[in-house]
Design an enzyme around this catalytic site. Structure first.
Site, PDB file in Angstrom:
ATOM      1  N   GLU A 398       5.857  -0.676  -6.888  1.00  9.78           N
ATOM      2  CA  GLU A 398       6.035  -1.112  -5.499  1.00  9.78           C
ATOM      3  C   GLU A 398       6.876  -2.383  -5.406  1.00  9.78           C
ATOM      4  O   GLU A 398       7.711  -2.527  -4.514  1.00  9.78           O
ATOM      5  CB  GLU A 398       4.670  -1.338  -4.835  1.00  9.78           C
ATOM      6  CG  GLU A 398       3.898  -0.061  -4.505  1.00  9.78           C
ATOM      7  CD  GLU A 398       3.282   0.637  -5.708  1.00  9.78           C
ATOM      8  OE1 GLU A 398       3.289   0.056  -6.814  1.00  9.78           O
ATOM      9  OE2 GLU A 398       2.788   1.762  -5.560  1.00  9.78           O
ATOM     10  N   HIS A 465      -8.239   3.640  -0.952  1.00 16.70           N
ATOM     11  CA  HIS A 465      -7.347   4.550  -0.220  1.00 16.70           C
ATOM     12  C   HIS A 465      -7.671   4.532   1.266  1.00 16.70           C
ATOM     13  O   HIS A 465      -7.382   5.478   1.978  1.00 16.70           O
ATOM     14  CB  HIS A 465      -7.482   5.994  -0.738  1.00 16.70           C
ATOM     15  CG  HIS A 465      -6.838   6.224  -2.059  1.00 16.70           C
ATOM     16  ND1 HIS A 465      -7.426   5.858  -3.242  1.00 16.70           N
ATOM     17  CD2 HIS A 465      -5.637   6.771  -2.385  1.00 16.70           C
ATOM     18  CE1 HIS A 465      -6.622   6.184  -4.245  1.00 16.70           C
ATOM     19  NE2 HIS A 465      -5.535   6.740  -3.751  1.00 16.70           N
TER      20      HIS A 465
END
Ligand SMILES: Cc1ncc(C[n+]2csc(CCOP(=O)(O)OP(=O)(O)O)c2C)c(N)n1
Length: 659
Positions: A398, A465
């Site tokens: 990322e 998540h």
């Protein structure tokens, strides 16, 4: 030290000499000024000058170079006016950051120089993005970035090298190996023998040079740059050198063994080259005196101009407006009235597709977004339509990808970066809050990057998540945040975010992806950024919310028909619409702020504080807040249901109503 002038004309040798003594002479002057208290800090590159100078002289002037804190020779090599350089060191307006950042922490596109942020490692991914832009433009250019042996321990080092390798990016990664990171010697930093060992691990060619030998550095980088312009690929150059002074002047060099200092003193890059040129009769003592005289006069003139300047006056307006590139949104309505049913997920996909059609310079990057179409299938079919250059599957990194997004923007592109889940933005946090958010304020460079993030709970996905993390970014000046609650806004706000040349955090609730369908325009359109919507008007209580909260509030309003609720859907969290909230509170005199994110330090805290401060006389009850529990997001249904605020919402509204 062995020099070889084979292949160099006399004037080239002299040019390199002049370039080499320039940073040394500037530094010597700076050290005097530091002792006199006339500058605040100095990071010395004495002993390492041949690397910066050799590298910058080996590149074309329009090839980007990304220096670190000891690369003064890059700035002088690119001919930045000395008065501006010194004004930068002194925090003056004519410096490159208007007094907002210190020393070498700036860039200048005019000179194709992109300076560092203090965090060292993130710099490398910017070079990837810049090089990617060059390859997309089919321009045969090299990009060069520096890093230190210490910074090589950062994860960003690995990520940037890996991306460059996988994408065949023409980047020269120069590692200045001076044996220490601040006071930490190499053997406490890493276990390998040499950065040459790193090459094969990444599938990258690696070469080693004597970093104190200007001709060796220059010759090697000239050759490598020529090669990678033709045949794009990254390369590692390990430049062996030594820093003769402390990390910065206050820290000294006590930790360095005396013999080591003496060993490297004999290898001084300036003295050795000078002796070589004298011995070979390329240089004479008179010439040396002449050059030094000229450079010293330039330094004095530059200093005089910088000292003549006052410190910048504080201006509240520009301090705040300079956070962003000036941009006035023109809201674009759809060209026709044609509509079709779209799920939330389709609306995002539609917006992204139409933005890719609108902007040839838009590049989308993310994990599994290519052939696979993304884990939520938002980019399904994009690869066939827009090709591999623009729809880029990324390695799992990322930080490097967000950094590459910024690099792309510096070199003329727009970027949308998809986080597979909003939770994983933690791994790119530094690039967002320190690079994207601060770069325009620091040196006027915009960050045309939209970070898309599937967010939120209610899907039984557990602590990693399901998080709502908008508050992390809300607290960071320099970012815009949008968080749509319905398909119409999802498409229009995504388009708007992509149009705007400034950095955006775009939150998309994954529980809404396939649960919400609406007839929305087929054409391209945008929604006003910074403007809240009022999906339900009422008189008794204002419910200020966004995202999933809008749906919870709407459902409750249906159930509690006897209470007239006004629902404000913020849509944009930064900047949030104070006017609409204010008007509503003035009308209802009671307000509840509802969000899915946890309570403490959430966005509701800021809104509540603002209402209390500005609308106190209009309130008939304390400003109320309701949010998720201050715990991680639990996995199991029974726990998650009670973590979220929705079950407690009715009681809270009744309590506020009865107050
Ligand atoms: C992320 C981060 N951690 C710590 C620091 C503090 N720091 C600044 S420079 C430095 C040492 C860097 O060593 P190296 O990369 O070898 O470069 P050198 O200073 O030797 O040129 C440290 C620890 C920092 N700037 N950024």
């Amino acid at each position: 030290m062995r020099f070889s002038k084979t292949g160099y004309k006399e004037e080239e040798l002299l040019h390199l000499y002049k370039e080499l003594i320039t940073p040394r002479l500037i530094e010597e002057k700076m050290l005097i000024l530091l002792r006199q208290g006339k500058i605040s800090k100095w990071f010395s590159g004495i002993g390492q000058e041949a690397i910066s100078v050799g590298a910058v002289q080996a590149l074309e002037k329009d090839e980007y170079i990304l220096p670190m804190h000891r690369n003064l020779g890059v700035f002088t090599g690119r001919k930045l006016p000395l008065n501006r350089l010194f004004a930068q060191f002194q925090g003056k307006l004519s410096g490159f950051t208007k007094g907002r950042d210190r020393s070498f922490h700036f860039g200048t596109k005019e000179h194709h120089v992109v300076g560092m942020i203090s965090h060292l490692g993130p710099q490398m991914a910017l070079a990837d993005g810049i090089a990617l832009a060059n390859t997309l433009k089919r321009e045969q250019k090299a990009t060069l970035v520096f890093t230190g042996d210490g910074a090589s321990s950062e994860g960003d080092f690995h990520e940037a090298l890996n991306v460059a390798a996988v994408w065949d990016l023409p980047v020269i990664f120069v590692i200045e190996n001076n044996g220490y990171g601040l006071s930490t010697p190499s053997h406490e930093q890493f276990r390998f023998n040499s950065f040459l060992d790193k090459g094969p691990a990444y599938g990258i060619e690696a070469v080693q040079v004597d970093g104190n030998n200007i001709l060796e550095v220059h010759r090697t980088i000239t050759k490598l740059a020529k090669e990678i312009r033709k045949n794009p690929k990254p390369v590692i150059v390990e430049a062996l050198t030594f820093r003769m002074r402390g990390h910065e002047e206050a820290s000294g060099t006590k930790y360095v063994p005396k013999e080591l200092m003496e060993h490297w003193a004999k290898k001084d890059p300036v003295e050795n080259y000078e002796q070589y040129l004298l011995k070979n009769k390329v240089l004479t003592p008179d010439r040396i005196a002449q050059y030094k005289g000229e450079i010293k006069a330039e330094i004095e003139a530059g200093l005089e101009a910088a000292y003549a300047e006052e410190l910048p006056e504080f201006n509240l307006d520009t301090e705040v407006t300079d956070l962003f590139e000036a941009y006035q949104q023109t809201v674009i309505p759809p060209a026709t009235e044609t509509k079709s049913d779209k799920r939330f997920v389709d609306a995002i996909s539609d917006g992204l597709k139409q933005s890719l059609e609108k902007y040839d310079q838009l590049v989308v990057m993310g994990q599994d977004i290519g052939d696979y179409g993304g884990v939520f299938k938002i980019t399904e079919g994009f690869l066939e339509k827009f090709g591999r250059d623009r729809i880029r599957n990324t390695p799992l990194c990322e930080s490097a990808i967000i950094g590459a997004g910024l690099g792309l923007c510096i070199n003329g592109y727009k970027a949308v970066v998809e986080m597979q889940f909003a939770d994983f933005v933690t791994c790119g946090f530094n690039q967002i809050v320190n690079n994207l958010a601060k770069i325009h304020y620091r040196w006027d460079q915009n960050a045309d990057v939209v970070v898309r993030m599937p967010t939120g709970a209610g899907v039984g996905a557990g602590p990693f998540h399901s998080q709502s993390n908008e508050a992390w970014f809300f607290h960071t000046p320099g970012l815009k945040i949008v968080y749509p609650s319905n398909p119409y806004d999802a498409k229009g706000l995504l388009n708007a975010a992509i149009e705007d040349p400034n950095p955006y955090m775009y939150f998309e609730h994954k529980a809404l992806y396939r649960s919400l369908t609406e007839a929305i325009p087929d054409d391209y359109y945008t929604v006003e950024v910074g403007k809240a919507a009022i999906p339900l008007t009422g008189d008794d209580i204002s419910v200020v919310t966004y995202g999933m909260g809008v749906h919870w509030a709407k459902a409750l309003a249906e159930e509690l028909k006897e209470i007239s609720m006004e629902i404000i859907d913020l849509r944009t969290l930064s900047p949030w619409d104070q006017e609409t909230v204010g008007e509503s509170v003035k009308k209802t005199n009671k307000v509840l702020i509802l969000h899915e994110d946890t309570l403490i330090g959430g966005i509701g805290a800021e809104i509540a504080a603002w209402i209390s401060e500005h609308l106190f006389e209009h309130l008939d009850a304390p400003v109320a807040r309701i949010a998720s529990l201050d715990t991680p997001v639990p996995f199991t249904k029974t726990l998650e249901e009670n973590f979220l605020p929705v079950k407690r919402l009715k009681d809270k509204i009744l309590e506020l109503h009865d107050y």
